[in-house]
Design a protein around this motif. Structure first.
Motif, PDB file in Angstrom:
ATOM      1  N   LEU A  92       4.756  29.666  -3.354  1.00 20.99           N
ATOM      2  CA  LEU A  92       5.354  29.031  -2.189  1.00 20.99           C
ATOM      3  C   LEU A  92       5.038  27.543  -2.166  1.00 20.99           C
ATOM      4  N   GLY A  93       6.048  26.733  -1.845  1.00 21.96           N
ATOM      5  CA  GLY A  93       5.818  25.321  -1.639  1.00 21.96           C
ATOM      6  C   GLY A  93       5.206  25.057  -0.272  1.00 21.96           C
ATOM      7  N   LYS A  94       5.078  23.793   0.075  1.00 25.11           N
ATOM      8  CA  LYS A  94       4.466  23.422   1.348  1.00 25.11           C
ATOM      9  C   LYS A  94       5.381  23.809   2.500  1.00 25.11           C
ATOM     10  N   PRO A  95       4.890  24.632   3.450  1.00 26.36           N
ATOM     11  CA  PRO A  95       5.746  25.078   4.554  1.00 26.36           C
ATOM     12  C   PRO A  95       5.911  23.990   5.615  1.00 26.36           C
ATOM     13  N   THR A  96       7.018  24.066   6.328  1.00 23.04           N
ATOM     14  CA  THR A  96       7.288  23.179   7.451  1.00 23.04           C
ATOM     15  C   THR A  96       7.679  24.021   8.658  1.00 23.04           C
ATOM     16  N   ALA A 113      11.537  27.492  13.464  1.00 21.55           N
ATOM     17  CA  ALA A 113      12.069  27.901  12.157  1.00 21.55           C
ATOM     18  C   ALA A 113      11.011  27.536  11.124  1.00 21.55           C
ATOM     19  N   LEU A 114      10.601  28.504  10.345  1.00 14.56           N
ATOM     20  CA  LEU A 114       9.594  28.298   9.299  1.00 14.56           C
ATOM     21  C   LEU A 114      10.310  28.116   7.973  1.00 14.56           C
ATOM     22  N   GLU A 115      10.237  26.900   7.421  1.00 18.48           N
ATOM     23  CA  GLU A 115      10.913  26.569   6.168  1.00 18.48           C
ATOM     24  C   GLU A 115       9.902  26.542   5.027  1.00 18.48           C
ATOM     25  N   VAL A 116      10.264  27.223   3.915  1.00 18.74           N
ATOM     26  CA  VAL A 116       9.398  27.245   2.740  1.00 18.74           C
ATOM     27  C   VAL A 116      10.247  26.972   1.502  1.00 18.74           C
ATOM     28  N   PRO A 117       9.905  25.944   0.711  1.00 18.65           N
ATOM     29  CA  PRO A 117      10.625  25.723  -0.548  1.00 18.65           C
ATOM     30  C   PRO A 117      10.094  26.626  -1.658  1.00 18.65           C
ATOM     31  N   LEU A 118      10.990  27.078  -2.521  1.00 18.98           N
ATOM     32  CA  LEU A 118      10.643  27.949  -3.638  1.00 18.98           C
ATOM     33  C   LEU A 118      11.285  27.426  -4.913  1.00 18.98           C
ATOM     34  N   THR A 119      10.625  27.675  -6.024  1.00 16.71           N
ATOM     35  CA  THR A 119      11.230  27.444  -7.334  1.00 16.71           C
ATOM     36  C   THR A 119      11.290  28.786  -8.052  1.00 16.71           C
TER      37      THR A 119
END
Length: 544
Positions: free
Chosen positions: A398-402, A417-423
């Motif tokens: 998981l990337g850094k959540p916002t 809204a919990l945003e999480v970047p993924l690769t």
């Protein structure tokens, strides 16, 4: 997997592990070949022989802890090493629903340590099995090979998967290499590689064991490296899922939870026709002590389907702070639902973080431990001395959540809204979990407008999932549908109340629409674990 005293924590909140009515109902999603429907959970565990003079770590002092650790992972296939007959019998008694196959290395019966195999009877039927002694005469009972200090054995079974009758059989082998003989370990690896070709022909292969050898050693290369310019049929599940080596991958604990350095000598290998969903080292401990002098290692595998396009399994689940409709707080039960769904990414709503009602437990961390997934928590409000909000679980790092605040009246519960970047395989994806106001449509209308503003003005692939607290014909869903594609547009996806659902409140949406294709969307048949039922969506992504 996270290192924490999971059994102690879960006992505090009365977790009983009841399973509900079964979240996948034994059926494959539409358009998905039957053999891909159910993952296989695999554990390898050197349980330390029961007559060892281990003082406070003697078998009688830790055997219940060891069983608890196995049950927490809930394997379909379990390979144990250093298993004496009495230990085998204890495990059979306390691991309900498993069949065992094993033989003592000294006499081929009950004499000496076993490399015992356990398999879930409801899942697998044994169609063949046998034993190999790791020596020049593998068929000779009790034979000792090369420079080995002791006789060593490999035990194997050939299994038919009852849930996928057209699937290839599974060849499952468990072993324990010698702790002293350098040549013996190398020759043992060569012997097993040949056995896979002979005994495991036309099978999907799974190997578990204590190999007393580290990554990159000669036995490791003999099992996984090229032979005569031909690649091995096997891969190291841990290294596939954790490609970057680190210093804390040791699996020999000496009963100390802090002993995470050293060599990774316990492996789970599989043939290349498995998709390795998860693989890890189980660091379960109590008061700094482990259930054996080895950490168990685990993997979750799914049979691959030839020529199948990349797919993403998305689950959204309002977990009602872990409390089921029976008023029991049971995270084991929730974890079982999540595991059975075999999701790649999970959006959870109504998650507690160290609140009084949840006995000060970090529910996200506990669910990480019980599912093997990576997790992050986003707090919406302070509650009962802790936090209350949402979480995301993922097979992928998981990337850094916002945490994005959503509009709302000051006197009402804050929504986020919990945003999480993924690769994922080199592709970037944003995953957003949300939970909208449960009473006022006017508030929900403002909140969906904010979601569109935050996430709908870019071509970056984004998935939005959560409890929207509104129906498909509402203004809120219509507003979202101007910017998002609804993956859960299928009629009759009723999610609330969980006992007899009459409303669709839980959804998965995505954008841009041309980057995804919905293969299946379904409500899972779980009426007990929460007051909402979970929704599972299978997406094809990225489209080629």
């Amino acid at each position: 997997m996270k290192c924490m005293a999971i059994a102690v924590l879960t006992n505090l909140i009365g977790i009983v592990g009841t399973g509900g009515s079964g979240p996948v109902s034994g059926q494959a999603p539409a358009g998905v070949p039957p053999e891909s429907a159910h993952p296989v959970r695999v554990m390898s565990f050197n349980i330390r022989y029961g007559t060892a003079n281990d003082g406070e770590n003697h078998w009688n002092e830790r055997k219940t802890f060891l069983v608890d650790t196995i049950l927490a992972f809930d394997p379909d296939l379990l390979g144990t090493q250093e298993t004496l007959a009495a230990q085998r019998d204890f495990l059979v008694k306390h691991l309900a629903g498993y069949e065992v196959f094993g033989a003592g290395r000294d006499d081929g019966k009950d004499g000496g340590e076993m490399a015992a195999l356990f398999f879930r009877k409801a899942r697998f039927e044994k169609i063949d099995g046998g034993h190999l002694w790791l020596s020049d005469t593998p068929e000779k009972v009790g034979s000792k090979g090369w420079d080995a200090a002791l006789p060593r054995i490999a035990t194997w079974v050939k299994l038919k998967d009852r849930t996928a009758t057209d699937a290839l059989p599974v060849f499952f082998l468990n072993t324990h290499f010698d702790h002293r003989g350098t040549r013996a370990r190398l020759e043992s690896a060569r012997l097993i590689r040949k056995a896979i070709d002979d005994l495991g022909k036309d099978c999907r292969v799974i190997i578990t064991g204590d190999f007393n050898s580290g990554e990159g050693s000669d036995p490791y290369q003999a099992l996984f490296g090229d032979l005569d310019s031909k690649p091995s049929k096997l891969v190291d599940t841990f290294r596939v899922r954790q490609p970057k080596r680190s210093k804390d991958e040791g699996t020999f604990s000496e009963f100390k939870a802090s002993a995470v350095t050293g060599a990774r000598i316990d492996w789970i290998a599989c043939s290349r026709d498995w998709d390795i969903r998860l693989a890890g080292i189980d660091r379960t401990e109590r008061a700094g002590r482990t259930p054996s002098d080895h950490f168990p290692v685990t993997a979750v595998l799914r049979a691959t389907v030839p020529h199948q396009q990349p797919q993403l399994r998305v689950l959204t689940y309002n977990i009602h702070h872990g409390e089921g409709t029976d008023q029991l707080l049971d995270l084991h039960r929730l974890a079982k639902v999540i595991r059975a769904a075999d999701a790649d990414i999970v959006a959870l709503q109504e998650v507690d973080d160290r609140t009084k009602r949840s006995v000060k437990i970090d529910q996200t961390a506990v669910l990480e431990q019980l599912t093997g997934l990576n997790g992050t928590f986003g707090k919406a409000i302070d509650h009962q001395g802790g936090g209350y909000g949402q979480a995301v679980l993922s097979r992928f790092p998981l990337g850094k959540p916002t945490v994005h605040p959503l509009p709302g009246q000051a006197e009402r519960e804050r929504r986020i809204a919990l945003e999480v970047p993924l690769t994922i395989d080199g592709q970037e994806l944003r995953f957003v979990s949300t939970h909208l106001d449960h009473q006022l449509a006017t508030e929900r209308d403002k909140q969906v407008a904010k979601l569109n503003e935050l996430f709908a003005n870019t071509d970056e692939p984004t998935i939005l999932a959560g409890d929207l607290n509104d129906t498909p014909d509402s203004k809120a869903l219509a507003t979202l549908s101007t910017k998002w594609k609804l993956a859960t547009a299928t009629p009759s996806l009723m999610t609330f109340p969980s006992g007899k659902p009459t409303q669709q409140l839980d959804y998965v949406l995505y954008r841009p629409s041309q980057m995804f294709r919905v293969l299946d969307a379904r409500v899972l048949n779980e009426p007990l674990a929460s007051d909402h039922r979970p929704v599972l969506v299978l997406l094809e992504w990225p489209l080629k």
